[in-house]
Design a protein around this motif. Structure first.
Motif, PDB file in Angstrom:
ATOM      1  N   UNK A  65     -17.165 -26.318  11.722  1.00 20.17           N
ATOM      2  CA  UNK A  65     -18.423 -26.284  12.457  1.00 20.17           C
ATOM      3  C   UNK A  65     -18.647 -24.896  13.062  1.00 20.17           C
ATOM      4  N   UNK A  66     -17.571 -24.099  13.165  1.00 20.01           N
ATOM      5  CA  UNK A  66     -17.682 -22.740  13.693  1.00 20.01           C
ATOM      6  C   UNK A  66     -18.383 -21.815  12.711  1.00 20.01           C
ATOM      7  N   UNK A  67     -18.497 -22.219  11.429  1.00 18.55           N
ATOM      8  CA  UNK A  67     -19.065 -21.312  10.425  1.00 18.55           C
ATOM      9  C   UNK A  67     -20.572 -21.033  10.611  1.00 18.55           C
ATOM     10  N   UNK A  68     -21.470 -22.011  10.794  1.00 19.77           N
ATOM     11  CA  UNK A  68     -21.279 -23.468  10.828  1.00 19.77           C
ATOM     12  C   UNK A  68     -21.551 -24.100   9.473  1.00 19.77           C
ATOM     13  N   UNK A  69     -20.886 -25.243   9.246  1.00 12.25           N
ATOM     14  CA  UNK A  69     -21.085 -25.995   8.004  1.00 12.25           C
ATOM     15  C   UNK A  69     -21.044 -27.482   8.337  1.00 12.25           C
ATOM     16  N   UNK A  70     -21.917 -28.247   7.715  1.00 15.52           N
ATOM     17  CA  UNK A  70     -22.045 -29.672   8.032  1.00 15.52           C
ATOM     18  C   UNK A  70     -20.887 -30.464   7.443  1.00 15.52           C
ATOM     19  N   UNK A  71     -19.946 -30.844   8.295  1.00 11.61           N
ATOM     20  CA  UNK A  71     -18.910 -31.800   7.923  1.00 11.61           C
ATOM     21  C   UNK A  71     -19.003 -32.972   8.894  1.00 11.61           C
ATOM     22  N   UNK A  72     -18.038 -33.864   8.899  1.00 15.42           N
ATOM     23  CA  UNK A  72     -18.154 -35.119   9.634  1.00 15.42           C
ATOM     24  C   UNK A  72     -18.375 -34.910  11.132  1.00 15.42           C
ATOM     25  N   UNK A  73     -17.549 -34.092  11.754  1.00 18.64           N
ATOM     26  CA  UNK A  73     -17.676 -33.883  13.196  1.00 18.64           C
ATOM     27  C   UNK A  73     -19.000 -33.208  13.547  1.00 18.64           C
ATOM     28  N   UNK A  74     -19.403 -32.228  12.741  1.00 25.38           N
ATOM     29  CA  UNK A  74     -20.664 -31.535  12.985  1.00 25.38           C
ATOM     30  C   UNK A  74     -21.839 -32.498  12.829  1.00 25.38           C
ATOM     31  N   UNK A  75     -21.766 -33.382  11.827  1.00 27.46           N
ATOM     32  CA  UNK A  75     -22.826 -34.363  11.622  1.00 27.46           C
ATOM     33  C   UNK A  75     -22.940 -35.305  12.817  1.00 27.46           C
ATOM     34  N   UNK A  76     -21.789 -35.722  13.335  1.00 25.42           N
ATOM     35  CA  UNK A  76     -21.778 -36.604  14.501  1.00 25.42           C
ATOM     36  C   UNK A  76     -22.336 -35.894  15.728  1.00 25.42           C
ATOM     37  N   UNK A  77     -21.990 -34.622  15.886  1.00 27.12           N
ATOM     38  CA  UNK A  77     -22.524 -33.855  17.013  1.00 27.12           C
ATOM     39  C   UNK A  77     -24.050 -33.754  16.945  1.00 27.12           C
ATOM     40  N   UNK A  78     -24.563 -33.552  15.746  1.00 27.51           N
ATOM     41  CA  UNK A  78     -26.018 -33.481  15.592  1.00 27.51           C
ATOM     42  C   UNK A  78     -26.685 -34.796  15.986  1.00 27.51           C
ATOM     43  N   UNK A  79     -26.011 -35.907  15.720  1.00 27.75           N
ATOM     44  CA  UNK A  79     -26.588 -37.210  16.062  1.00 27.75           C
ATOM     45  C   UNK A  79     -26.593 -37.414  17.574  1.00 27.75           C
ATOM     46  N   UNK A  80     -25.425 -37.186  18.220  1.00 28.54           N
ATOM     47  CA  UNK A  80     -25.414 -37.465  19.663  1.00 28.54           C
ATOM     48  C   UNK A  80     -26.145 -36.407  20.480  1.00 28.54           C
ATOM     49  N   UNK A  81     -26.505 -35.285  19.857  1.00 34.20           N
ATOM     50  CA  UNK A  81     -27.354 -34.318  20.557  1.00 34.20           C
ATOM     51  C   UNK A  81     -28.753 -34.878  20.779  1.00 34.20           C
TER      52      UNK A  81
END
Length: 273
Positions: free
Chosen positions: A217-233
């Protein structure tokens, strides 16, 4: 006649009771605590953004391990080479990538365009025949994959080197006496025996890599944790979404543990447990 009296273990019963109480408290918390919001988790469990994140997590894990193993074997052979230049180069590589945090490395890979604005082919220290902007050739997916591959290679190099060195040196001498070349000896004699030592830590590295993909996600690139972060944002359901991500990681890692078990059993045939 001697009457045998079984030895009592009150400590075991106390420990079992404590574990049972803690387990009951955990189950009660999972059922009664509304903060988990299981309905919200079920709502997004198989949603398109989450499934895309899962797919990207899986392919990143596979790519990182495949590339890391291939490059790790090369580095391990360089470490074992009689050429001091090759040994030194491999040691420096392993020193750098094992000695710096993966997150920091991924941040560098994500901003590599600032270091190399253009990429080209040509004569070293001479003219370039073909060149292009790094941004046109370099994507977030490539940055994430390369960052994981180059980091994993450093660890796999030491695992492979340890596995090769675990094989008795007499095996190589016997292979040479039979007329086998070094490459044939490595492929047919050394590596098959070394796999008994290489397989367990490689399985652990694969499971660790599955979890390390969350750092891209630091890149950033959409993986599982990044996808979840986008949802709870957007939903502000932080804990439910993070718990859901953990459940996905547990499911995927459990499948990998099963594969690791059968891989270790295959290469452990003929050896005492």
């Amino acid at each position: 006649m001697i009457k045998a009296v079984p030895v009592r273990h009150p400590g075991r019963w106390v420990a079992a009771a404590a574990v049972a109480v803690l387990a009951a408290m955990l189950v009660n918390n999972l059922v009664t605590n509304e903060a988990y919001n299981w309905a919200e988790q079920l709502k997004y469990l198989f949603s398109p953004p989450v499934l895309e994140g899962v797919r990207n997590t899986i392919w990143l894990t596979v790519a990182a391990m495949a590339g890391g193993i291939a490059l790790g074997i090369v580095l391990a052979l360089m470490r074992l080479s009689a050429n001091p230049l090759l040994r030194g180069a491999a040691w420096i590589y392993i020193w750098v990538f094992r000695g710096t945090p993966l997150l920091t490395q991924l941040l560098i890979w994500g901003n590599i365009g600032a270091l190399f604005p253009t990429l080209g082919l040509g004569i070293p220290f001479g003219p370039e025949f073909v060149s292009a902007q790094a941004s046109a050739l370099y994507s977030a997916a490539a940055a994430a994959a390369l960052g994981l591959i180059f980091n994993e290679a450093a660890y796999m190099a030491e695992i492979v080197r340890g596995g090769i060195q675990s094989v008795d040196s007499g095996q190589q001498e016997a292979a040479s006496a039979l007329g086998l070349t070094k490459a044939q000896t490595l492929r047919r004699i050394i590596l098959p025996q070394a796999m008994r030592v290489i397989a367990p830590p490689t399985g652990n590295e694969a499971i660790s890599m599955l979890k390390n993909t969350s750092l891209v996600m630091a890149v950033p690139y959409l993986e599982l944790t990044f996808a979840v972060q986008n949802i709870y944002a957007h939903t502000y359901q932080i804990i439910p979404m993070l718990i859901m991500a953990c459940l996905w990681y547990l499911f995927l890692s459990s499948l990998m543990m099963i594969g690791q078990h059968y891989l270790e059993r295959h290469y452990g045939k003929g050896y005492a447990r």
